[in-house]
Design a protein around this motif. Structure first.
Motif, PDB file in Angstrom:
ATOM      1  N   LYS A 153       0.772  -1.313  -0.112  1.00 16.25           N
ATOM      2  CA  LYS A 153      -0.276   0.050  -0.004  1.00 16.25           C
ATOM      3  C   LYS A 153       0.754   1.148   0.056  1.00 16.25           C
ATOM      4  CE  LYS A 153      -3.560  -0.114   2.283  1.00 16.25           C
ATOM      5  NZ  LYS A 153      -4.487   0.047   3.938  1.00 16.25           N
ATOM      6  N   LEU A 154       1.970   1.285   0.926  1.00 14.91           N
ATOM      7  CA  LEU A 154       2.974   2.263   0.996  1.00 14.91           C
ATOM      8  C   LEU A 154       3.700   2.656  -0.544  1.00 14.91           C
ATOM      9  CD1 LEU A 154       4.334   4.489   2.492  1.00 14.91           C
ATOM     10  CD2 LEU A 154       6.008   2.717   3.139  1.00 14.91           C
ATOM     11  N   PHE A 155       3.869   1.417  -1.041  1.00 16.12           N
ATOM     12  CA  PHE A 155       5.033   2.004  -2.494  1.00 16.12           C
ATOM     13  C   PHE A 155       3.945   1.873  -3.542  1.00 16.12           C
ATOM     14  CE2 PHE A 155       8.165   0.701   0.533  1.00 16.12           C
ATOM     15  CZ  PHE A 155       9.090   1.645   0.482  1.00 16.12           C
ATOM     16  N   LEU A 156       3.059   1.069  -3.888  1.00 22.87           N
ATOM     17  CA  LEU A 156       2.424   0.795  -5.175  1.00 22.87           C
ATOM     18  C   LEU A 156       1.267   1.518  -5.686  1.00 22.87           C
ATOM     19  CD1 LEU A 156       2.720  -3.209  -4.901  1.00 22.87           C
ATOM     20  CD2 LEU A 156       4.067  -1.618  -6.363  1.00 22.87           C
ATOM     21  N   SER A 157       1.275   1.863  -6.723  1.00 23.41           N
ATOM     22  CA  SER A 157      -0.015   2.543  -7.387  1.00 23.41           C
ATOM     23  C   SER A 157      -0.234   1.873  -8.641  1.00 23.41           C
ATOM     24  CB  SER A 157       0.423   4.162  -7.830  1.00 23.41           C
ATOM     25  OG  SER A 157       0.528   4.852  -6.682  1.00 23.41           O
ATOM     26  N   PRO A 158      -1.319   1.774  -9.118  1.00 30.87           N
ATOM     27  CA  PRO A 158      -1.683   0.930 -10.321  1.00 30.87           C
ATOM     28  C   PRO A 158      -0.653   1.068 -11.373  1.00 30.87           C
ATOM     29  CG  PRO A 158      -3.685   1.560  -9.451  1.00 30.87           C
ATOM     30  CD  PRO A 158      -2.626   2.190  -8.493  1.00 30.87           C
ATOM     31  N   PRO A 213      -0.138  -4.065  -9.249  1.00 28.84           N
ATOM     32  CA  PRO A 213       1.263  -3.919  -9.980  1.00 28.84           C
ATOM     33  C   PRO A 213       1.233  -4.660 -11.218  1.00 28.84           C
ATOM     34  CG  PRO A 213       1.221  -5.356  -8.176  1.00 28.84           C
ATOM     35  CD  PRO A 213      -0.001  -4.830  -7.968  1.00 28.84           C
ATOM     36  N   ARG A 214       2.404  -4.271 -11.637  1.00 31.28           N
ATOM     37  CA  ARG A 214       3.146  -5.180 -12.731  1.00 31.28           C
ATOM     38  C   ARG A 214       4.246  -5.813 -12.332  1.00 31.28           C
ATOM     39  NH1 ARG A 214       7.597  -4.291 -15.423  1.00 31.28           N
ATOM     40  NH2 ARG A 214       8.186  -5.153 -17.314  1.00 31.28           N
ATOM     41  N   TYR A 215       4.546  -7.233 -12.527  1.00 29.03           N
ATOM     42  CA  TYR A 215       5.615  -7.784 -11.880  1.00 29.03           C
ATOM     43  C   TYR A 215       6.829  -8.019 -12.942  1.00 29.03           C
ATOM     44  CZ  TYR A 215       2.546  -8.861  -8.176  1.00 29.03           C
ATOM     45  OH  TYR A 215       1.609  -8.751  -6.753  1.00 29.03           O
ATOM     46  N   ASP A 216       7.917  -7.822 -12.285  1.00 32.68           N
ATOM     47  CA  ASP A 216       9.164  -8.078 -13.415  1.00 32.68           C
ATOM     48  C   ASP A 216      10.018  -8.808 -12.466  1.00 32.68           C
ATOM     49  OD1 ASP A 216      10.779  -8.056 -15.411  1.00 32.68           O
ATOM     50  OD2 ASP A 216      10.686  -6.034 -16.057  1.00 32.68           O
ATOM     51  N   ARG A 217      10.702  -9.472 -13.185  1.00 32.59           N
ATOM     52  CA  ARG A 217      11.776 -10.728 -12.902  1.00 32.59           C
ATOM     53  C   ARG A 217      13.059 -10.202 -12.040  1.00 32.59           C
ATOM     54  NH1 ARG A 217      12.399 -16.837 -15.587  1.00 32.59           N
ATOM     55  NH2 ARG A 217      13.391 -17.799 -13.854  1.00 32.59           N
ATOM     56  N   LEU A 218      13.296 -10.802 -10.713  1.00 32.76           N
ATOM     57  CA  LEU A 218      14.365 -10.453 -10.211  1.00 32.76           C
ATOM     58  C   LEU A 218      15.273 -11.920  -9.968  1.00 32.76           C
ATOM     59  CD1 LEU A 218      15.948  -8.770  -8.023  1.00 32.76           C
ATOM     60  CD2 LEU A 218      14.657  -9.333  -6.195  1.00 32.76           C
ATOM     61  N   ASN A 219      16.372 -11.819 -10.407  1.00 35.86           N
ATOM     62  CA  ASN A 219      17.491 -13.153 -10.607  1.00 35.86           C
ATOM     63  C   ASN A 219      18.548 -12.618  -9.447  1.00 35.86           C
ATOM     64  OD1 ASN A 219      16.286 -14.529 -12.701  1.00 35.86           O
ATOM     65  ND2 ASN A 219      16.535 -12.671 -13.795  1.00 35.86           N
ATOM     66  N   PRO A 220      18.307 -12.829  -8.221  1.00 44.10           N
ATOM     67  CA  PRO A 220      19.577 -12.634  -7.243  1.00 44.10           C
ATOM     68  C   PRO A 220      21.148 -13.360  -7.623  1.00 44.10           C
ATOM     69  CG  PRO A 220      17.538 -13.282  -6.279  1.00 44.10           C
ATOM     70  CD  PRO A 220      17.313 -13.421  -7.466  1.00 44.10           C
ATOM     71  N   ALA A 221      20.754 -14.563  -8.344  1.00 38.80           N
ATOM     72  CA  ALA A 221      22.069 -15.148  -8.605  1.00 38.80           C
ATOM     73  C   ALA A 221      22.823 -14.759 -10.046  1.00 38.80           C
ATOM     74  CB  ALA A 221      21.637 -16.602  -8.833  1.00 38.80           C
ATOM     75  N   GLY A 222      21.932 -13.578 -10.449  1.00 38.98           N
ATOM     76  CA  GLY A 222      22.734 -13.097 -11.790  1.00 38.98           C
ATOM     77  C   GLY A 222      21.729 -13.228 -12.792  1.00 38.98           C
ATOM     78  N   GLY A 223      22.066 -12.452 -13.916  1.00 42.16           N
ATOM     79  CA  GLY A 223      21.455 -12.309 -15.040  1.00 42.16           C
ATOM     80  C   GLY A 223      20.058 -11.463 -15.122  1.00 42.16           C
ATOM     81  N   ASN A 224      20.133 -10.358 -14.191  1.00 46.24           N
ATOM     82  CA  ASN A 224      19.040  -9.289 -14.122  1.00 46.24           C
ATOM     83  C   ASN A 224      19.151  -8.411 -15.401  1.00 46.24           C
ATOM     84  OD1 ASN A 224      17.539  -9.629 -11.684  1.00 46.24           O
ATOM     85  ND2 ASN A 224      19.579  -9.240 -10.704  1.00 46.24           N
ATOM     86  N   ASN A 274       4.596   0.396 -19.170  1.00 50.03           N
ATOM     87  CA  ASN A 274       3.433  -0.028 -18.374  1.00 50.03           C
ATOM     88  C   ASN A 274       2.716   1.143 -17.582  1.00 50.03           C
ATOM     89  OD1 ASN A 274       1.910  -2.514 -18.004  1.00 50.03           O
ATOM     90  ND2 ASN A 274       1.992  -1.821 -15.732  1.00 50.03           N
ATOM     91  N   GLY A 275       3.379   2.360 -17.882  1.00 52.24           N
ATOM     92  CA  GLY A 275       2.661   3.472 -17.135  1.00 52.24           C
ATOM     93  C   GLY A 275       3.082   3.660 -15.547  1.00 52.24           C
ATOM     94  N   GLY A 276       4.239   3.183 -15.178  1.00 51.99           N
ATOM     95  CA  GLY A 276       4.500   3.324 -13.763  1.00 51.99           C
ATOM     96  C   GLY A 276       5.926   3.346 -13.654  1.00 51.99           C
ATOM     97  N   LYS A 277       6.517   3.134 -12.404  1.00 45.61           N
ATOM     98  CA  LYS A 277       7.895   3.146 -11.999  1.00 45.61           C
ATOM     99  C   LYS A 277       8.281   1.732 -11.307  1.00 45.61           C
ATOM    100  CE  LYS A 277       8.193   8.119 -11.586  1.00 45.61           C
ATOM    101  NZ  LYS A 277       8.531   9.349 -10.517  1.00 45.61           N
ATOM    102  N   VAL A 278       9.388   1.509 -11.320  1.00 44.75           N
ATOM    103  CA  VAL A 278      10.045   0.396 -10.252  1.00 44.75           C
ATOM    104  C   VAL A 278       9.981   0.867  -8.786  1.00 44.75           C
ATOM    105  CG1 VAL A 278      11.513  -1.274  -9.964  1.00 44.75           C
ATOM    106  CG2 VAL A 278      11.292  -0.524 -12.460  1.00 44.75           C
ATOM    107  N   LYS A 279       9.110   0.258  -8.113  1.00 45.39           N
ATOM    108  CA  LYS A 279       9.127   0.830  -6.732  1.00 45.39           C
ATOM    109  C   LYS A 279       9.893  -0.205  -5.744  1.00 45.39           C
ATOM    110  CE  LYS A 279       6.504   4.379  -7.358  1.00 45.39           C
ATOM    111  NZ  LYS A 279       5.082   4.307  -6.847  1.00 45.39           N
ATOM    112  N   PHE A 280       9.951  -1.439  -5.761  1.00 41.29           N
ATOM    113  CA  PHE A 280      10.783  -2.309  -4.805  1.00 41.29           C
ATOM    114  C   PHE A 280      11.282  -3.455  -5.359  1.00 41.29           C
ATOM    115  CE2 PHE A 280       6.461  -3.030  -3.535  1.00 41.29           C
ATOM    116  CZ  PHE A 280       6.126  -4.459  -3.499  1.00 41.29           C
ATOM    117  N   ALA A 281      12.107  -4.386  -4.829  1.00 37.33           N
ATOM    118  CA  ALA A 281      12.366  -5.585  -4.851  1.00 37.33           C
ATOM    119  C   ALA A 281      11.933  -6.420  -3.646  1.00 37.33           C
ATOM    120  CB  ALA A 281      13.948  -5.703  -5.372  1.00 37.33           C
ATOM    121  N   TYR A 282      11.286  -7.415  -3.711  1.00 31.69           N
ATOM    122  CA  TYR A 282      10.887  -8.580  -2.684  1.00 31.69           C
ATOM    123  C   TYR A 282      11.342  -9.677  -2.965  1.00 31.69           C
ATOM    124  CZ  TYR A 282       8.094 -11.815  -0.162  1.00 31.69           C
ATOM    125  OH  TYR A 282       7.510 -12.912   0.616  1.00 31.69           O
TER     126      TYR A 282
END
Length: 389
Positions: A99-104, A127-138, A151-159
């Motif tokens: 709720k704090l970070f995400l807008s549609p 939100p829209r989701y994009d892939r996080l690869n902690p082991a590499g290849g981001n 998509n009309g927004g910004k990257v807000k956080f990595a979970y």
């Protein structure tokens, strides 16, 4: 928003002939029930009764917050009670942070797969989701930004769940955690560290939390971008619904406003009792769980090794609650589940539920925390026989 496949599968536990590896829940026989009962009796029969039955400040019970700040300090996160915010389970913390970070239309970076409950919490904010690869290849930071803007927004956080992840059981090493911080720094986004399983390590040495690494490189928690979500649910009691967020004060202040507008505060008596129990038996309770769950993990891994046909692989977690199986390409674990429940009376969780895009249909999750000898010795061979066709 849509129903949780795991919540629906928990209903299977009411059927006595089902062997379930589905629900990722702790064993109730290992709850410190006596200590909790004694604490409730002492609180309600003593001078704390009034406070326990009264409204509480939205930040949470002060002695509990102080105790948690001390525990975070042991993990390499110097902080005080002003950096601790009590939630009704860590799930509420995820909801508030969404709720704090995400807008549609904004983008959240998550692993493929990731914790289903996090997706459910964030989905409410579209939100829209994009892939996080902690082991590499981001992707490059600019590629993430461009895709988010399209998509009309910004990257807000990595979970992410860096320790014994739900669902895979995998743990990130220090280098991978630093890489997540590097990416977050280049994107200037928050990192949400879900540490629900951190205490349940059975093998190897612990890795510092992402927040600890962040504090070391940024100069302290007030300058950190990582938000640590903790929980008593896996160690003490999920039914008491006591979790916490450890974060910079300016973030805690915003979470307090959400709490005031939502449920005012988490139950006072549960916080007071949890503090009493945690400060006396927390370490001993962790040791008890580690001893029990390590044996169950080992038994499940041995049964998989002895029974599973060729072409199937699985994770070998150093802790937590889960083993992650990968079936041959083209297999469908959702269809397999329907057959397994009907023909073998064995339940698990299909893996596609943990993918933001619904892929991963050839994967499944098995939980070992409720898997006694009968469940493992009968359930795994039944499932293996079904997989052989």
């Amino acid at each position: 928003m849509k129903a949780s496949e795991i919540r629906e599968l928990l209903k299977l536990l009411d059927q006595p002939d089902i062997i379930s590896f589905a629900g990722g829940i702790p064993d109730p026989s290992l709850f410190p029930a006596e200590a909790i009962a004694d604490a409730y009796q002492a609180v309600l029969g003593g001078k704390e009764a009034g406070a326990a039955l009264q409204y509480q400040v939205s930040e949470g019970f002060l002695p509990l917050r102080k105790w948690l700040a001390g525990e975070m300090g042991k993990l390499g996160v110097p902080c005080d009670e002003g950096n601790i915010f009590i939630t009704s389970g860590s799930q509420q913390g995820l909801d508030y942070l969404g709720k704090l970070f995400l807008s549609p239309g904004d983008t959240a970076l998550v692993t493929w797969p990731t914790y289903l409950g996090a997706l459910q919490a964030f989905n409410a904010y579209e939100p829209r989701y994009d892939r996080l690869n902690p082991a590499g290849g981001n992707m490059t930071p600019q590629a993430y930004r461009t895709a988010a803007a399209a998509n009309g927004g910004k990257v807000k956080f990595a979970y992410l769940v860096p320790d014994f992840a739900n669902p895979t059981g995998e743990t990130l090493d220090a280098k991978q955690r630093e890489a997540v911080l590097d990416l977050a720094g280049e994107l200037d986004i928050a990192v949400i560290e879900d540490a629900a399983y951190r205490a349940l390590r059975y093998d190897g040495e612990g890795v510092p939390p992402i927040l600890a690494l962040d504090c070391a490189r940024s100069g302290g928690i007030e300058k950190a971008r990582t938000l640590f979500c903790g929980s008593f649910s896996k160690v003490m009691s999920p039914g008491m619904r006591v979790g916490w967020v450890c974060a910079p004060r300016h973030v805690v202040e915003k979470l307090v406003l959400m709490k005031q507008a939502s449920d005012l505060h988490s139950p006072s008596i549960n916080q007071i009792v949890m503090h009493r129990v945690a400060e006396t038996i927390f370490d001993a309770q962790v040791d008890k769980l580690i001893g029990a769950y390590r044996k169950r993990r080992d038994a499940l891994l041995s049964a998989l090794e002895a029974n599973m046909p060729d072409g199937i692989s699985w994770s070998r977690p150093d802790g937590g609650m889960f083993v992650w199986l990968t079936l041959p390409d083209g297999a469908d674990a959702t269809e397999l589940l329907a057959r397994s429940v009907k023909e073998a009376r064995v339940a698990f969780v299909p893996g596609n539920a943990f993918y933001a895009d619904g892929t991963g249909r050839n994967t499944l999750r098995m939980s070992f925390t409720l898997a006694d000898d009968r469940a493992v010795n009968e359930g795994v061979p039944r499932l293996a026989k079904l997989l052989r066709g």
